[in-house]
Enzyme design. Structure first.
Site: not given
Ligand code: NAD
Length: 555
Positions: A52, A129, A175, A200, A264-265, A273, A409
């Site tokens: 996000g 973050q 990311g 992306r 990035s909910a 989006i 790792c």
């Molecule tokens: P980011 O913001 O880089 O990517 C989010 C992606 O979601 C974007 O590419 C965006 O285009 C897409 N997107 C948004 N709304 C959408 C929709 N309605 N339909 C389809 N695509 C949509 O975020 P990120 O770094 O990839 O992180 C994603 C989420 O995972 C965040 O909420 C983050 O906090 C969480 N997260 C999880 C972990 C884990 O281990 N599970 C680790 C870090 C972050």
């Protein structure tokens, strides 16, 4: 103040020429810059690294000021960074951290996105973050092993140890989420990953995390069927909105084997989006009607989660992947949003009990050969750790470096200090060309309180107790880490988490060896303490096995 159009292109210096007064300061400088390298960051022009709005510095003026301070910082001084802005330099000593960072912290009663955004707009805050604001993000590799371990455990629990012949439906190729297709294919499965942003998708194709893409649902589903039938490990990106596509797949009566999500909910304003809007339309509405935008995003998340619940009801293994989408859907009125579990209680907690989590390091030389040397040395140091060896071999073959060469790792308490001391010897003996930076994600065993994610469903009900990340950061400072950070809101958004980060530089010196032996013993030990205290037997046994003193051990 610089604007996005004036933003410079940043890459970290490589090699052995110092721009600062010592290697620890130099490491902080290079890792800050590395976070903003266009190969690494998702939107470097806005200083956004990932997740996000996760930023490395508050604005370009602050970035330049941090760089200037780091260049002048002495070995007995410590720079203070408050939400991405350098605010002071204090007197310390050579074993103390050179930088102390606090990001996005708000007094609990005020810890909401609304308050944060108000302060952000006034230029008083930034969202750090986890590893964005603490300068130890290494690109999508930083999450890929954790994602790989998660899918491997799902395969063991539900699919006889392999995802071959199964398909996973997910969304979000940002990311972190961008690691999903590679993690699924490394486990033998087929992955259909939806993202609304074509750039992306392209980034994941360029870095080989994703195999192919389409903007057509029929084509995507036909490819899924073809690869599943052939038991071929393959990933497909699908351009579209998850809140529209999941219900459509349900309507067609198709059933994925696994369903999850990493859009990035956690950030309903900047991260998700809403259905029915193109990216451009979303950008316009976000500015023109912010409140209506938020409502529309939350309502789409409800639709999205309701579809996930229905997939679960029909038999898909469904889990939340750490983006807080369940709580967001609940805000929009989805009463049974928590029908499916989070990935930590479902798959990862036994690892956390042993302090195992996303350890990582980067080569400041910039030479990929230095990472090859560390890979080989890790395999020599831990010959009994077959899982780690399998991972390191696969990573070497499949992972493209982004920015400074780095490696993730997952190792735990009783192992990390050995790895750190070994890296310090490699630097001292000249087997690697420059110092090695060692760190970890905040998504780790003893560094985070996050009741909808890392600390969901703790055995003793202590999910919301956030003393642990505070103790974690204090032990890191006491032990002499190179930089230490305390954040709020990472992963799951404002009000939902508190967490700390630690980085230590192996520069081949006696001082580094002293600090590493304390910091990299204590840091994963905090995870063992946290889980032993919550009553997990694996943690209590691991404490005994490595000689960790737990004062009031549960009987
Ligand atoms: P980011 O913001 O880089 O990517 C989010 C992606 O979601 C974007 O590419 C965006 O285009 C897409 N997107 C948004 N709304 C959408 C929709 N309605 N339909 C389809 N695509 C949509 O975020 P990120 O770094 O990839 O992180 C994603 C989420 O995972 C965040 O909420 C983050 O906090 C969480 N997260 C999880 C972990 C884990 O281990 N599970 C680790 C870090 C972050």
């Amino acid at each position: 103040m610089s604007t996005a159009s004036e933003s410079p292109v940043i890459t970290a210096p490589r090699g052995t020429h110092l721009h600062c007064k010592g290697w620890v300061q130099e490491a902080a400088l290079r890792m800050l810059m590395n976070n903003l390298d266009p190969e690494v960051a998702e939107r470097p022009e806005d200083l956004v690294v990932y997740g996000g709005l996760g930023k490395a510095a508050r604005n370009w003026d602050c970035f330049h000021a941090i760089v200037k301070e780091l260049k002048h910082l002495n070995d007995d001084e410590t720079l203070l960074v408050q939400s991405g802005k350098p605010v002071g330099v204090v007197k310390t000593h050579p074993d103390a951290p050179r930088v102390l960072i606090a990001n996005s912290n708000l007094v609990p009663k005020w810890a909401t996105w609304e308050v944060f955004r108000e302060l952000d707009q006034k230029g008083l805050m930034m969202y750090g973050q986890m590893t964005a604001g603490s300068w130890i993000y290494i690109g999508s590799q930083g999450i890929v092993q954790g994602t790989y371990e998660t899918f491997a455990e799902a395969a063991r629990q539900h699919f006889k140890g392999t995802l071959a012949g199964t398909w996973t439906l997910t969304a979000g190729l940002g990311g972190m989420g961008g690691a999903q297709p590679l993690a699924v294919t490394m486990n033998g499965g087929v992955c259909l990953a939806i993202d609304v942003d074509q750039t992306r998708i392209q980034k994941r194709l360029d870095t080989r995390y994703l195999d192919e893409w389409t903007d057509n649902l029929d084509t995507a589903l036909a490819l899924v069927q073809q690869y599943v039938d052939a038991h071929e490990a393959r990933s497909i990106g699908l351009l579209g909105n998850a809140a529209e596509i999941l219900p459509e797949i349900l309507k067609r009566g198709l059933l994925p084997d696994l369903v999850t999500d990493q859009t990035s909910a956690h950030d309903e304003y900047n991260g998700y989006i809403p259905a029915g809007l193109s990216l451009d339309q979303a950008a316009v509405m976000r500015k023109a009607e912010p409140e209506a935008y938020v409502q529309r995003a939350l309502s789409s998340m409800r639709t999205h989660v309701e579809a996930m619940i229905e997939f679960q009801r029909r038999g898909s293994v469904t889990f939340d992947y750490g983006n807080n989408i369940r709580a967001q859907a609940q805000r929009a009125g989805c009463e049974n949003a928590f029908a499916f579990p989070g990935f930590v209680p479902a798959f990862i907690r036994p690892l956390f009990c042993k302090g195992i989590g996303p350890f990582r390091w980067a080569a400041l030389s910039g030479d990929p050969e230095d990472i090859a040397v560390t890979d080989a040395a890790m395999m020599e140091l831990f010959p009994e750790n077959e899982g780690m060896i399998r991972w390191l071999k696969a990573a070497k073959e499949k992972i493209a470096f982004q920015g400074l060469p780095a490696r993730i790792c997952w190792i735990g308490a009783g192992e990390r200090h050995k790895a750190g001391l070994m890296f310090n010897e490699l630097v001292k003996s000249g087997r690697v060309k420059a110092p090695i930076v060692i760190g970890r994600d905040h998504l780790d065993s003893g560094s985070v309180a996050s009741p909808n994610r890392e600390t969901e469903a703790m055995k003793d009900g202590s999910d919301a107790v956030s003393d642990w990340p505070l103790l974690n950061a204090m032990t890191a400072v006491g032990g002499g880490a190179s930089w230490v950070s305390l954040h709020h809101g990472g992963g799951v958004g404002m009000g939902y988490s508190q967490h700390s980060g630690v980085v230590i530089v192996a520069d081949g010196t006696e001082r580094a060896s002293r600090c590493i032996s304390r910091v990299l013993w204590n840091d994963p030990a905090m995870g063992v303490f946290r889980h032993a205290d919550a009553g997990y037997e694996i943690a209590q046994e691991h404490a005994d096995a490595i000689g960790l003193h737990v004062p009031m051990k549960a009987q």
